[in-house]
Write an enzyme that holds these catalytic residues in place. Structure first.
Site, mmCIF file in Angstrom:
data_model
loop_
_atom_site.group_PDB
_atom_site.id
_atom_site.type_symbol
_atom_site.label_atom_id
_atom_site.label_comp_id
_atom_site.label_asym_id
_atom_site.label_seq_id
_atom_site.Cartn_x
_atom_site.Cartn_y
_atom_site.Cartn_z
ATOM 1 N N SER A 46 16.349 60.770 20.217
ATOM 2 C CA SER A 46 16.173 59.430 19.631
ATOM 3 C C SER A 46 14.977 58.760 20.285
ATOM 4 C CB SER A 46 17.413 58.577 19.907
ATOM 5 O OG SER A 46 17.458 58.230 21.276
ATOM 6 N N ASP A 47 14.486 57.696 19.692
ATOM 7 C CA ASP A 47 13.562 56.836 20.424
ATOM 8 C C ASP A 47 14.417 56.010 21.401
ATOM 9 O OD1 ASP A 47 11.376 55.450 21.368
ATOM 10 O OD2 ASP A 47 10.497 55.125 19.394
ATOM 11 N N TRP A 48 13.739 55.335 22.316
ATOM 12 C CA TRP A 48 14.429 54.630 23.407
ATOM 13 C C TRP A 48 15.088 53.343 22.872
ATOM 14 C CZ3 TRP A 48 12.319 58.931 24.243
ATOM 15 C CH2 TRP A 48 12.269 59.535 25.496
#
Ligand code: BGC
Length: 750
Positions: free
Chosen positions: A291-293
């Site tokens: 995932s992105d952060w």
């Protein structure tokens, strides 16, 4: 005029000795070659991942599927996560404990595509090579150079213990206001895919996993966490998805990072259609999706195709959620998360680490910072685009000119984009000016300056000239300086970055008025622009030359001086269309601009696959500067086009340097008409360096998907029967040779 080249970057040949292992593939008919992980390496990695995964306990499996951010005092991560060992020297964007008993290394990931960032995780870090922005490298149209940069970044990652590089930004530049376009290569799917693949190949050849990001349609920053990006699924396959698809095929990246936004109503990190149906099922992608952060909203994302939650603390800050593993464990115990899916998540991670040899590093390859600087310099030189020149450039380097240098902090440095991709160079920034703004990225929005300054480099390039610097504080004051000089070099800068879109195409802080005033005061005005996107340049008819230098990285000032003085013949070509105004673009108004942080926003990308130059061709509109445009100090001529059909289009033609200087050209092959339907597509390109009088025959073949339409009903590409017209152009708006060939109807997967 002599141009300095990094050995190996211009020849079109790859130095196989530098590539640990790999299989070389060539596109039908083109000379763009690619070396990625070999089938045998990937198969071995698969087999080992299967074997080792079986030996893991469930606790170990769960510990591998999320990462935590390094601790930064006062940062997003909060207190130091107990999983991060006390003696770990280099913390970064992501840490996942390894399983030493089975030889699984800890996973440490670092940003990003322009070098190793240091956002405070490593106070003792002495800085890394700050390479040019990706949009500058996009303008080089030079896959080999991008690959060299990838290798250099990975070497600098390895000495810090980072085995995953969060590089490979390949979203398409759909909107000239997007704050992150500088982190992406271009508006074109094929160009972006070829370049992103070479960055990944370069990184992975050094034993570091690389990432392609942000999957997908992460094309605006405005309220990105609440943004629903709408697109017709068929057009999506023909554009943003095709970019990822081709890049994946050419480089086998170990990981893919999903974006923050929703796509057609589903968050990217949990988008079952895009992750499971398209990426993993249709394309057979075998690496892992992170995932992105701060973009994992629930454990169900794991069922929908997400393999690893990244920067788990960011989810706590963004959504008040604990790491998804606790909920996942519960889902696992109750049977909602099948054992096979958990194993699959882990196998994908292990496979990617094993495939590049990240579990078996041995000693790190030596890091030669001078060589890396040479690669950064070459990127800046090849990325600078000479947009306009009435003959004033190159300036005579031995003339006793009085030169006014105006504005843009040109006495201090060249600027960079801001956000997670910003790299602190060796010796630190030459200056940091805080700008600020809303949202989590607000405090990271800074004007960063890299030394040396353009003023210093110009003084070296023009040793007999007399320089007068004016900061461009007011138009009137700048005009006084301009008036008393022979030539003016005015700098226009704009800080763009993560978390923000620009509101319009103007230069901030009244710089357009300053440039206008100096051009009025002195007709010999040359403008150098440092931006991550097109700008409107209302003064453009009043100035004699314009250089787009983008964010050119740590050696950018030298590259700018080299081009102005004619030590380097400019060869960059625009990877993004410069419109006359926003009214010409698909979205004159950007939905959500001006709404407070946290507001839900919907952007309908209803231009579909007709992005940038394709949109202009469809509308019959003339941009200010077209995609592919870029001037040189020499002249190239094209002749003798031969086009053949069959499975795809292949075009051969001659390029000749008929001018007086050596230089590089980038002839471009476009589809203009597909069986009676007007359709503009970049099919191929080749960067070619020629001596005066030298002629080269070039052959370019097209990926058949660029000639086809995607049929959503049957999930196949189909080429329409009939005459297909193509052109060889100097840009998408300057088509020099035209030809056609007949293609028979055919359908094909994937
Ligand atoms: C960015 C990613 C980056 C990550 C880790 C996010 O804010 O969107 O591109 O890799 O942070 O720093």
């Amino acid at each position: 005029m002599a141009t300095t080249q990094v050995p190996g970057t211009e020849s079109g040949e790859l130095d196989s000795a530098r590539i640990a292992r790999g299989a070389e593939a060539r596109d039908a008919g083109t000379t763009i070659s690619t070396v990625s992980l070999s089938r045998e390496t990937l198969d071995e990695a698969d087999a080992r991942a299967r074997e080792i995964e079986q030996q893991l306990t469930d606790d170990e499996r769960f510990s591998l599927i999320f990462s935590v951010m390094g601790h930064v005092p006062g940062g997003l991560a909060g207190p130091r996560d107990p999983r991060i060992p006390e003696d770990l020297e280099n913390m970064s964007a992501g840490y996942t404990p390894g399983v030493p008993r089975l030889g699984i290394p800890a996973i440490q990931s670092s940003d990003a595509s322009m070098g190793i960032t240091n956002p405070g995780y490593r106070p003792d870090d002495k800085g890394a090579t700050a390479f040019p922005s990706l949009i500058a490298l996009g303008a080089s149209f030079n896959p080999q150079l991008v690959r060299e940069g990838g290798e250099a970044i990975a070497r600098e990652a390895r000495i810090r213990g980072f085995n995953v590089q969060l590089a490979g930004g390949c979203n398409l530049a759909r909107d000239p206001r997007n704050g992150r376009n500088f982190e992406y290569f271009s508006e074109d799917p094929y160009l972006s895919a070829v370049l992103a693949a070479e960055q990944v190949n370069g990184i992975q050849s050094q034993g570091v996993v690389s990432t392609l990001k942000h999957y997908t349609l992460n094309c605006n920053e405005t309220n990105r966490h609440w943004l629903d990006a709408l697109i017709d699924p068929v057009a999506h396959r023909e554009s943003d998805l095709l970019t990822f698809q081709i890049a994946i095929e050419r480089s086998q990246p170990g990981s893919i990072m999903s974006g923050y936004n929703k796509i057609n109503g589903e968050y990217a990190g949990g988008n079952r259609h895009l992750l499971n149906d398209v990426l993993k099922d249709a394309w057979g992608y075998k690496g892992w999706v992170m995932s992105d952060w701060g973009a994992t909203l629930g454990w169900e994302f794991a069922l929908n195709g997400l393999d690893q939650e990244s920067g788990a603390q960011a989810d706590r800050v963004m959504w008040g959620k604990e790491p998804f593993t606790s909920d996942l464990k519960e889902a696992y115990t109750s049977g909602k998360l099948p054992k096979e899916r958990l194993s699959d998540m882990v196998r994908r991670i292990l496979r990617s680490l094993f495939a590049v040899g990240a579990d078996n590093w041995g000693s790190a390859p030596p890091v030669d910072m001078d060589r890396h600087d040479a690669v950064a310099l070459e990127g800046a030189r090849q990325g600078i685009v000479l947009l306009k020149n009435d003959g004033v450039l190159p300036l005579a380097s031995d003339a006793p000119l009085k030169i006014a240098v105006i504005g843009g902090y040109a006495q201090q440095g060249v600027i960079s984009g801001t956000g997670s991709g910003a790299v602190s160079p060796v010796g630190g920034f030459a200056g940091v000016i805080k700008i600020g703004g809303a949202g989590v990225m607000g405090k990271h929005r800074n004007l960063f300056l890299f030394a040396p300054s353009p003023l210093e480099e110009l003084k070296k390039a023009f040793p007999k000239a007399q320089f007068d610097f004016d900061p461009g504080y007011t138009p009137a004051e700048a005009a006084l300086t301009a008036k008393r000089c022979d030539v003016v070099i005015a700098f226009g800068i704009r800080v763009e970055g993560e978390g923000f879109d620009s509101v319009d195409l103007s230069l901030p802080w009244g710089q357009d008025a300053v440039i206008d005033a100096v051009a009025t005061a002195n007709p010999n005005t040359i403008v150098v622009v440092e931006t991550g996107n097109p700008v409107s340049m209302p003064w453009r008819d009043k100035v004699r030359a314009i250089l787009e230098a983008w964010y050119p990285g740590q050696s950018g000032a030298r590259a700018i001086a080299d081009v102005l003085a004619g030590r380097v013949n400019p060869s960059g070509r625009l990877p993004i269309t410069f419109p006359e105004s926003l009214a010409q673009t698909p979205r004159p108004e950007l939905p959500g601009l001006g709404t407070p942080w946290g507001s839900a926003v919907t952007i309908d990308y209803n231009e579909g696959a007709e992005i940038g130059y394709r949109w202009f061709a469809k509308k019959g509109a003339k941009p200010m500067f077209a995609f592919g445009h870029g001037l040189s100090y020499t002249t190239f001529e094209y002749s003798d086009l031969k086009v053949s059909g069959g499975e795809t289009v292949t075009a051969s033609f001659d390029v000749k340097n008929v001018g007086k200087h050596a230089g590089a050209d980038v002839p471009q092959l476009y589809l203009t008409d597909a069986a009676g339907e007007k359709r503009m597509r970049l099919l191929g390109f080749e960067r070619v360096t020629l001596e005066p009088g030298e002629n080269r025959r070039i052959t370019l073949g097209a990926d058949p998907r660029l000639l086809a339409r995607f049929d959503g009903e049957v999930g196949k590409w189909s080429i329409a029967e009939g005459a297909h017209q193509v052109a060889i152009g100097k840009s998408a708006a300057d088509l020099v040779l035209r030809g056609d060939t007949y293609l028979s109807a055919r359908q094909f997967g994937v």
